[in-house]
Design a protein around this motif. Sequence first.
Motif, mmCIF file in Angstrom:
data_model
loop_
_atom_site.group_PDB
_atom_site.id
_atom_site.type_symbol
_atom_site.label_atom_id
_atom_site.label_comp_id
_atom_site.label_asym_id
_atom_site.label_seq_id
_atom_site.Cartn_x
_atom_site.Cartn_y
_atom_site.Cartn_z
ATOM 1 N N GLY A 1 -30.803 5.095 32.966
ATOM 2 C CA GLY A 1 -30.394 3.701 33.115
ATOM 3 C C GLY A 1 -29.103 3.392 32.380
ATOM 4 N N MET A 2 -28.659 4.305 31.504
ATOM 5 C CA MET A 2 -27.380 4.121 30.825
ATOM 6 C C MET A 2 -26.200 4.562 31.685
ATOM 7 N N THR A 3 -26.484 5.119 32.871
ATOM 8 C CA THR A 3 -25.424 5.584 33.771
ATOM 9 C C THR A 3 -24.317 4.552 33.981
ATOM 10 N N PRO A 4 -24.658 3.288 34.281
ATOM 11 C CA PRO A 4 -23.577 2.316 34.533
ATOM 12 C C PRO A 4 -22.619 2.171 33.363
ATOM 13 N N LEU A 5 -23.165 2.084 32.157
ATOM 14 C CA LEU A 5 -22.310 1.813 31.007
ATOM 15 C C LEU A 5 -21.450 3.015 30.636
ATOM 16 N N ILE A 6 -21.999 4.215 30.750
ATOM 17 C CA ILE A 6 -21.190 5.408 30.491
ATOM 18 C C ILE A 6 -20.088 5.518 31.537
ATOM 19 N N ASN A 7 -20.418 5.185 32.778
ATOM 20 C CA ASN A 7 -19.417 5.255 33.844
ATOM 21 C C ASN A 7 -18.345 4.178 33.695
ATOM 22 N N VAL A 8 -18.686 3.046 33.084
ATOM 23 C CA VAL A 8 -17.676 2.029 32.783
ATOM 24 C C VAL A 8 -16.625 2.622 31.842
ATOM 25 N N LEU A 9 -17.101 3.357 30.820
ATOM 26 C CA LEU A 9 -16.184 3.990 29.867
ATOM 27 C C LEU A 9 -15.344 5.069 30.551
ATOM 28 N N LEU A 10 -15.987 5.884 31.402
ATOM 29 C CA LEU A 10 -15.253 6.920 32.134
ATOM 30 C C LEU A 10 -14.204 6.303 33.061
ATOM 31 N N ALA A 11 -14.590 5.204 33.734
ATOM 32 C CA ALA A 11 -13.662 4.535 34.648
ATOM 33 C C ALA A 11 -12.431 4.029 33.895
ATOM 34 N N HIS A 12 -12.671 3.509 32.687
ATOM 35 C CA HIS A 12 -11.547 3.038 31.864
ATOM 36 C C HIS A 12 -10.588 4.180 31.531
ATOM 37 N N LEU A 13 -11.161 5.347 31.237
ATOM 38 C CA LEU A 13 -10.350 6.492 30.837
ATOM 39 C C LEU A 13 -9.670 7.186 32.012
ATOM 40 N N LEU A 14 -10.335 7.192 33.201
ATOM 41 C CA LEU A 14 -9.868 8.033 34.302
ATOM 42 C C LEU A 14 -9.378 7.280 35.536
ATOM 43 N N ALA A 15 -9.982 6.125 35.837
ATOM 44 C CA ALA A 15 -9.624 5.417 37.068
ATOM 45 C C ALA A 15 -8.338 4.616 36.879
ATOM 46 N N SER A 16 -7.641 4.400 37.975
ATOM 47 C CA SER A 16 -6.324 3.757 37.891
ATOM 48 C C SER A 16 -6.399 2.237 37.801
ATOM 49 N N ASN A 17 -7.522 1.612 38.223
ATOM 50 C CA ASN A 17 -7.565 0.145 38.289
ATOM 51 C C ASN A 17 -8.855 -0.424 37.704
ATOM 52 N N ASP A 18 -9.388 0.199 36.657
ATOM 53 C CA ASP A 18 -10.723 -0.159 36.192
ATOM 54 C C ASP A 18 -10.789 -0.068 34.668
ATOM 55 N N LYS A 19 -10.223 -1.060 33.972
ATOM 56 C CA LYS A 19 -10.068 -0.970 32.526
ATOM 57 C C LYS A 19 -11.115 -1.794 31.771
ATOM 58 N N LEU A 20 -11.348 -1.409 30.509
ATOM 59 C CA LEU A 20 -12.288 -2.108 29.642
ATOM 60 C C LEU A 20 -11.742 -3.474 29.228
ATOM 61 N N ASN A 21 -12.679 -4.404 28.962
ATOM 62 C CA ASN A 21 -12.317 -5.675 28.343
ATOM 63 C C ASN A 21 -13.362 -5.975 27.270
ATOM 64 N N ALA A 22 -13.270 -7.148 26.646
ATOM 65 C CA ALA A 22 -14.110 -7.451 25.474
ATOM 66 C C ALA A 22 -15.601 -7.391 25.796
ATOM 67 N N HIS A 23 -16.032 -8.039 26.906
ATOM 68 C CA HIS A 23 -17.474 -8.071 27.178
ATOM 69 C C HIS A 23 -18.008 -6.710 27.609
ATOM 70 N N LYS A 24 -17.175 -5.866 28.215
ATOM 71 C CA LYS A 24 -17.604 -4.509 28.542
ATOM 72 C C LYS A 24 -17.816 -3.697 27.265
ATOM 73 N N ILE A 25 -16.934 -3.863 26.288
ATOM 74 C CA ILE A 25 -17.068 -3.142 25.019
ATOM 75 C C ILE A 25 -18.338 -3.572 24.287
ATOM 76 N N ILE A 26 -18.615 -4.885 24.275
ATOM 77 C CA ILE A 26 -19.841 -5.395 23.637
ATOM 78 C C ILE A 26 -21.075 -4.804 24.316
ATOM 79 N N SER A 27 -21.069 -4.764 25.654
ATOM 80 C CA SER A 27 -22.221 -4.234 26.378
ATOM 81 C C SER A 27 -22.433 -2.751 26.082
ATOM 82 N N LEU A 28 -21.362 -1.994 25.887
ATOM 83 C CA LEU A 28 -21.469 -0.577 25.521
ATOM 84 C C LEU A 28 -22.119 -0.414 24.148
ATOM 85 N N ILE A 29 -21.726 -1.251 23.184
ATOM 86 C CA ILE A 29 -22.294 -1.178 21.833
ATOM 87 C C ILE A 29 -23.785 -1.509 21.858
ATOM 88 N N VAL A 30 -24.150 -2.566 22.600
ATOM 89 C CA VAL A 30 -25.557 -2.963 22.708
ATOM 90 C C VAL A 30 -26.383 -1.844 23.352
#
Length: 303
Positions: A99-128
């Motif tokens: 079930g953590m797949t979405p959040l790990i993929n959010v981080l991967l998308a930020h690092l690898l995808a061209s149009n999919d960057k992290l923002n404040a609420h995404k970072i908070i959700s990763l920490i939680v």
Amino acid sequence: MKKGLLYAILASILWAIVNPFIKQGLSYDFTPMNFAGIRFISVGIILFAYTWHKGMWREIKQHSKLFLNLICINMFMGYTAFYFGVDFVSGAISSIIMGMTPLINVLLAHLLASNDKLNAHKIISLIVSLVGLLLIVGMGSDGEPLDWKGITGIVLLLFSIIFQGYSAISVSEDKGKVNPIFLNAVQMFFGGLLIYLVGLGTEGYHSFIGKPAGFYISLGILVFISVFAFSFWFIALQSKGAKVSDINMCRLINPILGAMLSWTMLAGEYPTFSTVAGMLVIVSSLVIYFKGPEIAKHIHKNK
């Protein structure tokens, strides 16, 4: 985008019921790589029968980088880690970790995808979500601390998420270049064949003839899921306007439904405080991801 989300939700519902049936199939004196190989080869044959077309070998050669990525990283590395991970931990814990797949993929998308960057609420959700993971890592399905095998299983499941997330970004970046169902056929057949051959070398041959009916029921359900789930997933990833991070958030269905099915279907598995608490924390992190901007806007408005 709505079409993409619909197909992502359908794929996520199907994937949510996978783990208990893998546990059940492996319980019939079968090994992870043999079982995974037979499952995926069967899926590939079914999908090839549907998508076989003139010039398909030329198409595979033309997009060889994408296909090799899916066969080697998504299928072989991702599913080898996944099957051993599921074998090492309870069905409920494996469902919750996945079930953590979405959040790990959010981080991967930020690092690898061209149009999919992290923002404040995404970072908070990763920490939680990490807090939820720590709750689950601390305890097994019986409420006792996990041993080295259980911790290894969790690490393997996390590696599986990373391998498959990287491949999902590759598929998304190549929108519309390859039919998604044909894409699934190639990765399933050749990836499954690679897994099975390596399994023969490392685990030995395990006959699938003459097994109890429960084994074939589990295998049949898993084949059915793979035929449709990955095809739906590739359609979602290739949908116009779809972002990998947003599509992946649909997999919040997995930890809840998968854990509940494990507690219902598998003997000796039941909910404990730490697993339920970890599940709720991970789900709340996904709510923060989706509703973060609205919550922030509401707080700002009331100041």
